[in-house]
Design a protein around this motif. Structure first.
Motif, PDB file in Angstrom:
ATOM      1  N   ASP A   1     -75.602  22.054 -67.118  1.00  0.00           N
ATOM      2  CA  ASP A   1     -76.281  22.925 -66.164  1.00  0.00           C
ATOM      3  C   ASP A   1     -75.341  23.246 -65.023  1.00  0.00           C
ATOM      4  O   ASP A   1     -74.391  22.536 -64.743  1.00  0.00           O
ATOM      5  N   GLY A   2     -75.618  24.319 -64.368  1.00  0.00           N
ATOM      6  CA  GLY A   2     -74.798  24.765 -63.252  1.00  0.00           C
ATOM      7  C   GLY A   2     -74.975  26.251 -63.088  1.00  0.00           C
ATOM      8  O   GLY A   2     -76.001  26.819 -63.470  1.00  0.00           O
ATOM      9  N   VAL A   3     -73.974  26.895 -62.533  1.00  0.00           N
ATOM     10  CA  VAL A   3     -74.027  28.335 -62.353  1.00  0.00           C
ATOM     11  C   VAL A   3     -74.116  29.009 -63.718  1.00  0.00           C
ATOM     12  O   VAL A   3     -74.874  29.939 -63.930  1.00  0.00           O
ATOM     13  N   ASN A   4     -73.329  28.514 -64.659  1.00  0.00           N
ATOM     14  CA  ASN A   4     -73.282  29.063 -66.006  1.00  0.00           C
ATOM     15  C   ASN A   4     -73.745  27.985 -66.980  1.00  0.00           C
ATOM     16  O   ASN A   4     -73.043  27.000 -67.181  1.00  0.00           O
ATOM     17  N   GLN A   5     -74.932  28.137 -67.563  1.00  0.00           N
ATOM     18  CA  GLN A   5     -75.416  27.129 -68.500  1.00  0.00           C
ATOM     19  C   GLN A   5     -74.586  27.162 -69.772  1.00  0.00           C
ATOM     20  O   GLN A   5     -74.227  28.227 -70.266  1.00  0.00           O
TER      21      GLN A   5
ATOM     22  N   ASP B   1     -72.805  29.574 -74.857  1.00  0.00           N
ATOM     23  CA  ASP B   1     -73.877  29.969 -73.953  1.00  0.00           C
ATOM     24  C   ASP B   1     -75.187  29.939 -74.743  1.00  0.00           C
ATOM     25  O   ASP B   1     -75.278  30.569 -75.797  1.00  0.00           O
TER      26      ASP B   1
END
Length: 186
Positions: free
Chosen positions: A111-115, A130
Motif C-alpha cells: 500500500d502507498g501512493v501506488n498500490q 498494479d
C-alpha cells in the motif's frame, strides 16, 4: 486390423499446441502508453513555449527540456502484463520479470501512493503488478487465480491468500456493478 481407408484421427502430440489464445494480455496497455507519450509531449511543448516566449531558448536548454520530458515518459511508461498457463509476466522497457503462478510462495499487497501486488514463487522470482490491471482484465485475473489455487493445493502458497480473496471480492463487486450499469438497474 487397420485398413488404409481408416478414418480415425491420429494424435501426434499428447498435449494441445500452445496458441496465442491461451495467453492473456492487458488490453488497455497501448492506451496507457499513448497517454504517457501525450503527457511527455505536452510537458516538452509547454516548456519550449514558455522558454521561447521569455526569449531564453537555446539549443542546450531545448536539450535539457527534452531530457526532462524523456524522464517523465520513463516514469509514466506502464508495464505490459501477460499471463498463460502457470505463469505471469510483467515487461518494462528494459526487463521482463516472470513468476510461476503454480509455484507461488507469497502474494503481498504494497500500500502507498501506488498500490502494488508482489508475487513471489518457489524459484525466487518476483513480480510487482498494479492490481488495477487485474481488475480491468478478467482473463489475467483468472490465469493468476488458477495458478494460485494450484499453489494452494500443492502447499507452496503460505502467505497471501487474504490478499487474493480481497482482490477476488473487489473483482466480483466491479463485475456486478458493470452488469447493473449495462442493464440499467444502477
Amino acid at each position: 486390423m487397420e485398413h488404409s481407408d481408416d478414418t480415425r484421427a491420429r494424435v501426434t502430440s499428447p498435449q494441445p499446441p500452445t496458441t496465442a489464445a491461451t495467453v492473456a494480455y492487458d488490453h488497455e496497455w497501448a492506451g496507457e502508453v499513448r497517454t504517457a507519450l501525450r503527457c511527455a509531449a505536452a510537458l516538452l511543448a509547454l516548456l519550449l513555449c514558455i522558454d521561447g516566449a521569455a526569449g531564453s531558448l537555446t539549443w542546450w536548454r531545448g536539450l535539457l527540456w527534452s531530457a526532462l520530458a524523456l524522464l517523465l515518459l520513463l516514469v509514466l511508461y506502464p508495464a505490459k502484463v501477460s499471463a498463460g498457463d502457470g505463469w505471469l509476466a510483467s515487461r518494462r522497457l528494459l526487463r521482463t520479470r516472470r513468476v510461476h503462478t503454480d509455484l507461488l510462495v507469497a502474494v503481498r499487497p504494497l500500500d502507498g501512493v501506488n498500490q502494488r501486488l508482489v508475487l513471489r514463487d518457489l524459484l525466487g522470482n518476483r513480480v510487482e503488478i498494479d492490481p488495477e490491471v487485474l481488475v480491468r482484465n478478467p482473463a489475467l485475473w483468472h490465469r493468476l487465480d488458477d495458478g494460485a489455487r494450484h499453489s494452494l493445493v500443492g502447499g507452496t502458497l503460505r502467505c497471501g491468500t487474504t490478499a487474493l480473496d480481497r482482490l477476488a471480492r473487489r473483482l466480483d463487486r466491479e463485475t456486478a456493478l458493470a452488469v447493473f450499469r449495462a442493464s440499467g438497474l444502477e
